[in-house]
Design an enzyme around this catalytic site. Structure first.
Site, mmCIF file in Angstrom:
data_model
loop_
_atom_site.group_PDB
_atom_site.id
_atom_site.type_symbol
_atom_site.label_atom_id
_atom_site.label_comp_id
_atom_site.label_asym_id
_atom_site.label_seq_id
_atom_site.Cartn_x
_atom_site.Cartn_y
_atom_site.Cartn_z
ATOM 1 N N GLU A 46 0.213 -39.726 -105.719
ATOM 2 C CA GLU A 46 -0.115 -40.940 -105.148
ATOM 3 C C GLU A 46 -1.423 -41.259 -104.940
ATOM 4 O O GLU A 46 -2.350 -40.171 -104.803
ATOM 5 C CB GLU A 46 0.893 -41.275 -104.028
ATOM 6 C CG GLU A 46 0.776 -40.615 -103.058
ATOM 7 C CD GLU A 46 1.840 -40.566 -102.191
ATOM 8 O OE1 GLU A 46 1.841 -41.084 -100.747
ATOM 9 O OE2 GLU A 46 2.943 -39.978 -102.392
ATOM 10 N N LYS B 256 -4.573 -41.399 -102.451
ATOM 11 C CA LYS B 256 -4.987 -41.016 -101.249
ATOM 12 C C LYS B 256 -5.937 -42.241 -100.740
ATOM 13 O O LYS B 256 -7.132 -42.367 -101.180
ATOM 14 C CB LYS B 256 -5.734 -39.700 -101.226
ATOM 15 C CG LYS B 256 -6.114 -39.316 -99.799
ATOM 16 C CD LYS B 256 -6.921 -37.969 -99.600
ATOM 17 C CE LYS B 256 -6.928 -37.642 -98.060
ATOM 18 N NZ LYS B 256 -7.971 -38.625 -97.461
ATOM 19 N N ASP C 272 -8.219 -44.193 -97.876
ATOM 20 C CA ASP C 272 -9.573 -43.738 -97.112
ATOM 21 C C ASP C 272 -9.382 -44.357 -95.946
ATOM 22 O O ASP C 272 -10.263 -45.615 -95.984
ATOM 23 C CB ASP C 272 -11.016 -43.754 -97.607
ATOM 24 C CG ASP C 272 -11.784 -42.770 -96.962
ATOM 25 O OD1 ASP C 272 -11.388 -42.150 -95.892
ATOM 26 O OD2 ASP C 272 -13.118 -42.821 -97.190
ATOM 27 N N GLU D 279 -1.331 -45.990 -93.834
ATOM 28 C CA GLU D 279 -2.889 -45.879 -93.729
ATOM 29 C C GLU D 279 -3.492 -47.208 -93.478
ATOM 30 O O GLU D 279 -2.910 -48.061 -94.300
ATOM 31 C CB GLU D 279 -3.463 -45.141 -95.060
ATOM 32 C CG GLU D 279 -4.990 -45.032 -94.622
ATOM 33 C CD GLU D 279 -5.127 -43.551 -94.098
ATOM 34 O OE1 GLU D 279 -6.186 -42.909 -94.021
ATOM 35 O OE2 GLU D 279 -4.216 -43.010 -93.979
ATOM 36 N N TYR E 28 3.690 -44.866 -96.823
ATOM 37 C CA TYR E 28 3.723 -43.871 -97.750
ATOM 38 C C TYR E 28 4.933 -42.689 -97.301
ATOM 39 O O TYR E 28 5.297 -41.759 -98.136
ATOM 40 C CB TYR E 28 2.647 -43.150 -98.124
ATOM 41 C CG TYR E 28 1.760 -42.659 -97.064
ATOM 42 C CD1 TYR E 28 1.894 -41.358 -96.741
ATOM 43 C CD2 TYR E 28 0.703 -43.391 -96.419
ATOM 44 C CE1 TYR E 28 1.113 -40.787 -95.620
ATOM 45 C CE2 TYR E 28 0.145 -42.880 -95.535
ATOM 46 C CZ TYR E 28 0.105 -41.512 -95.052
ATOM 47 O OH TYR E 28 -0.672 -41.201 -93.930
ATOM 48 N N LYS F 155 -9.368 -34.087 -103.707
ATOM 49 C CA LYS F 155 -10.460 -35.197 -103.431
ATOM 50 C C LYS F 155 -11.367 -35.333 -104.245
ATOM 51 O O LYS F 155 -11.837 -34.347 -104.869
ATOM 52 C CB LYS F 155 -11.154 -34.536 -101.844
ATOM 53 C CG LYS F 155 -10.258 -34.160 -100.801
ATOM 54 C CD LYS F 155 -10.523 -35.502 -100.059
ATOM 55 C CE LYS F 155 -11.734 -35.815 -99.039
ATOM 56 N NZ LYS F 155 -11.397 -36.883 -98.194
ATOM 57 N N CYS G 129 -13.962 -19.094 -135.044
ATOM 58 C CA CYS G 129 -14.949 -19.022 -133.907
ATOM 59 C C CYS G 129 -16.175 -19.326 -134.568
ATOM 60 O O CYS G 129 -16.684 -18.883 -135.735
ATOM 61 C CB CYS G 129 -14.839 -17.787 -133.411
ATOM 62 S SG CYS G 129 -15.988 -17.286 -132.280
ATOM 63 N N CYS H 40 -18.466 -15.734 -134.226
ATOM 64 C CA CYS H 40 -18.192 -14.591 -135.089
ATOM 65 C C CYS H 40 -17.521 -14.764 -136.227
ATOM 66 O O CYS H 40 -17.292 -13.926 -136.799
ATOM 67 C CB CYS H 40 -17.549 -13.648 -133.822
ATOM 68 S SG CYS H 40 -15.793 -13.973 -133.697
ATOM 69 N N CYS I 41 -10.737 -17.345 -129.408
ATOM 70 C CA CYS I 41 -11.235 -16.281 -130.344
ATOM 71 C C CYS I 41 -10.508 -15.027 -129.992
ATOM 72 O O CYS I 41 -10.628 -14.498 -128.733
ATOM 73 C CB CYS I 41 -12.750 -16.211 -130.146
ATOM 74 S SG CYS I 41 -13.655 -14.897 -130.997
ATOM 75 N N CYS J 213 -16.952 -10.552 -129.457
ATOM 76 C CA CYS J 213 -17.596 -11.676 -129.941
ATOM 77 C C CYS J 213 -18.802 -11.724 -128.792
ATOM 78 O O CYS J 213 -18.312 -11.722 -127.530
ATOM 79 C CB CYS J 213 -16.545 -13.026 -129.731
ATOM 80 S SG CYS J 213 -17.376 -14.445 -130.218
#
Length: 645
Positions: free
Chosen positions: A105, A107, A109, A162, A210, A298, A390, A393, A406, A411
């Site tokens: 969910e 966050k 602030d 919040e 929440y 964050k 690759c 190589c 690879c 390599c």
């Protein structure tokens, strides 16, 4: 009185539609007409009902905030800023929960709030404070209309949310405010923690709920049921909650939030990941600060949009091939960005990235920016083809799940990447031995294994471009100095899949030597808190590989001496004891209790093993306590711990 009751119920219904559902059914004029009628009738009768909307205005200023103890502790969340840290979280979860599901969910602030209800009525509002007690801000909270005064649930209830101020509301407020509010988070916190409720009302905060922090009756088996319960009771919740069946789905949900958050009218700074099952949460328990079953990812990054000019493929030290987008230069977080990475080919196709398309990129923690999503295609946009060989190589690419590899261990980028990791500061700490220098050694000196650097001479290094006497002496000195290395750094330097700094420290502390780790069983490894099944298999497989054994012997023969850094052994009441701390202690932080135990001769362990002799169990002790009881290990509570001291 019947008319007053009708007006209260009608106005509360309209307020719910307006402030919670964002779907008003009447005009402001019609609402105001009934509100004025109610106010007049209340003045005539001299009585104001408990849930009357006229109570939700700014009253007189309060002299100060009273402290109030929460019914149940409100924990803060542990934080992650990289997907590696998230993977460590998933490893811990999967040790306890089989086939776990997660919710993801937004966050927000703002300021964390705790609202208490009893017998269906709103009792008080408090800030989170220190988690145990907070400030009573009931007078301020009564000005907010996004929560109910009465609910159908009749037990004792604490709900968590919040307090936020919408960005558009903040912008409108600033048009006439004497003092400009620059930050939505600080504006919300200042509105709630203002001694004058009228200031709160002027700033128009709201609360997004929440979590059910405590309920005296009933049971909510999942995080999803928390949201359903809150909605049923009339609380305002943000509708975006994703149920994820795997860690990979969690990553996708986080990407979705990070892309979508720019369109929101609310300030967000991350995503919250929670284990969905309540029963599994109880088994995981808590640290002294955080629940073990939740984490906040964050967003500490800056984002921008640019155009993809080309996609090339990088090969890492494990052989994993990662698509790298070469983009139109763009200024981002104080730097000019010309490259942006994706996780793998599956990630590239899922995000619909094409050459010639515009993409949203993010730069975080001073690393190469990551592409989050394509935002616009042009007529000339071209699909990125999956490589079959690759690019370095020419080996045929091996596909394993969502990743391409690879298979050639020699390599060039695999060898140079492996040596750069080996020489890094957190590993062998060989200053001056960069990936570019490793590339020169590969081309000129035939470097293929890390151990070869310990056999190079001054004459060998003199063959490298730019290596004069002083530079050669410095690198040879750094190589010689690296032979005396702490065991945990040596284990990190070996480059075993899944063994990062935290796991290496646990391995060193538990097994004491390279031989000790070499002889460890898969079961013993899984016992460690920071080692999951996949990492345990990687460790066992690494030491079983003949080429790895030969490389290890070559390093030791060259004089590399990994050593366990033992602290001077102290004696005391815990001498000879191997102690595990679990749950929450009231009088000690876990770090403080650990220090006390070690100062009194004990050794602290991160998890319960057959070696454990004592478990100290605080509140909300989980799986470690259960395991200790099964193994017959002595368990004491906090009071007994104090008595021992």
């Amino acid at each position: 009185m019947d008319r007053i009751r009708y007006l209260i119920d009608t106005l509360n219904k309209w307020a719910y539609e307006y402030y919670v559902l964002d779907n008003p059914s009447v005009s402001d004029r019609e609402y105001d007409k009934l509100y004025d009628e109610l106010k007049a009738l209340e003045e005539q009768s001299g009585k104001v009902e408990f849930d009357s909307p006229t109570k939700r205005v700014g009253g007189e200023p309060v002299k100060g905030f009273e402290r109030h103890r929460h019914v149940a502790r409100l924990y803060s969340l542990d934080k992650a800023v990289t997907f590696d840290q998230l993977n460590a979280f998933f490893t811990r979860i999967e040790k306890v929960a089989q086939n776990p599901t997660y919710t993801v969910e937004y966050k927000f602030d703002g300021l964390t709030m705790c609202l208490t209800y009893d017998n269906g009525k709103f009792v008080r509002a408090t800030t989170r404070g220190n988690g145990v007690e907070g400030e009573d801000v009931t007078a301020q909270c009564l000005t907010i209309k996004s929560f109910p005064m009465t609910i159908s649930y009749t037990g004792l209830l604490e709900v968590q949310g919040e307090a936020v101020i919408r960005l558009s509301v903040l912008e409108e407020y600033n048009k006439t405010a004497k003092e400009q509010l620059k930050n939505a988070r600080n504006a919300a916190a200042g509105a709630i923690r203002n001694l004058d409720p009228k200031v709160t009302a002027e700033r128009k905060p709201e609360i997004l709920f929440y979590n059910v922090n405590y309920m005296s009756e009933g049971d909510l088996p999942t995080q999803q049921s928390h949201f359903e319960f809150l909605k049923e009771q009339g609380f305002k919740v943000f509708p975006h909650v994703r149920l994820c069946q795997s860690a990979e789905e969690v990553m996708r949900a986080i990407d979705e939030i990070e892309v979508g958050r720019k369109q929101l009218d609310v300030l967000t700074d991350g995503a919250v990941v929670k284990l969905n099952s309540t029963a599994e949460r109880e088994a995981l328990g808590y640290t002294d600060k955080f629940p073990r079953w939740a984490i906040a990812y964050k967003f500490e990054a800056e984002e921008s949009i640019t155009t993809v000019n080309e996609v090339v493929w990088q090969v890492g030290r494990t052989g994993k091939m990662t698509p790298l987008a070469l983009v139109e230069p763009v200024e981002l977080a104080g730097a000019t960005v010309r490259k942006a990475t994706l996780n793998n080919y599956g990630d590239l196709t899922r995000k619909d990235v094409k050459v010639g398309s515009k993409v949203l990129i993010r730069r975080s923690n001073e690393v190469i920016p990551e592409i989050l999503a394509a935002v616009e295609h042009s007529e000339s946009s071209e699909e990125v083809k999956k490589p079959e060989t690759c690019p370095y190589c020419g080996s045929n690419v091996v596909e394993n799940g969502a990743n391409l590899f690879c298979p050639n261990k020699y390599c060039k980028p695999r060898v140079t990447g492996k040596l750069a990791h080996f020489a890094s500061k957190d590993a062998m700490d060989i200053e001056g031995l960069s990936e570019m220098t490793a590339g020169q050694m590969y081309d000129t000196l035939g470097l293929r294994e890390n151990s070869q650097i310990y056999y190079y001479t001054e004459e060998d290094l003199a063959r490298l471009e730019g290596f004069k006497t002083r530079k050669t002496a410095n690198i040879l000195g750094a190589i010689e100095k690296s032979k005396q290395v702490p065991l945990e750094r040596f284990l990190l330097a070996l480059g075993i899949d899944g063994v990062g700094k935290v796991a290496a420290k646990d391995l060193a502390k538990t097994f004491k030597s390279v031989d000790g780790l070499k002889n460890a069983t898969r079961e013993e490894l899984i016992e460690l808190e920071n080692v999951g099944e996949i990492t345990a298999d990687a460790i066992v497989g690494w030491f079983a590989d003949g080429e790895n054994q030969a490389e290890l012997e070559a390093l030791l023969a060259a004089g590399v001496k990994p050593q366990m850094q033992e602290n001077a052994q102290k004696s005391g009441i815990f001498t000879g004891q191997f102690v595990v701390l679990t749950g929450t202690l009231e009088s000690f932080k876990r770090s403080e209790a650990q220090k006390i135990i070690e100062e009194n001769g004990g050794e602290c362990q991160s998890s319960v093993t057959a070696k454990t002799t004592l478990v100290i169990a605080g509140e909300a002790a989980g799986s470690k306590l259960d395991k200790a009881k099964k193994l017959g290990i002595k368990v004491i509570d906090e009071q007994e711990f104090k008595n021992m001291l």
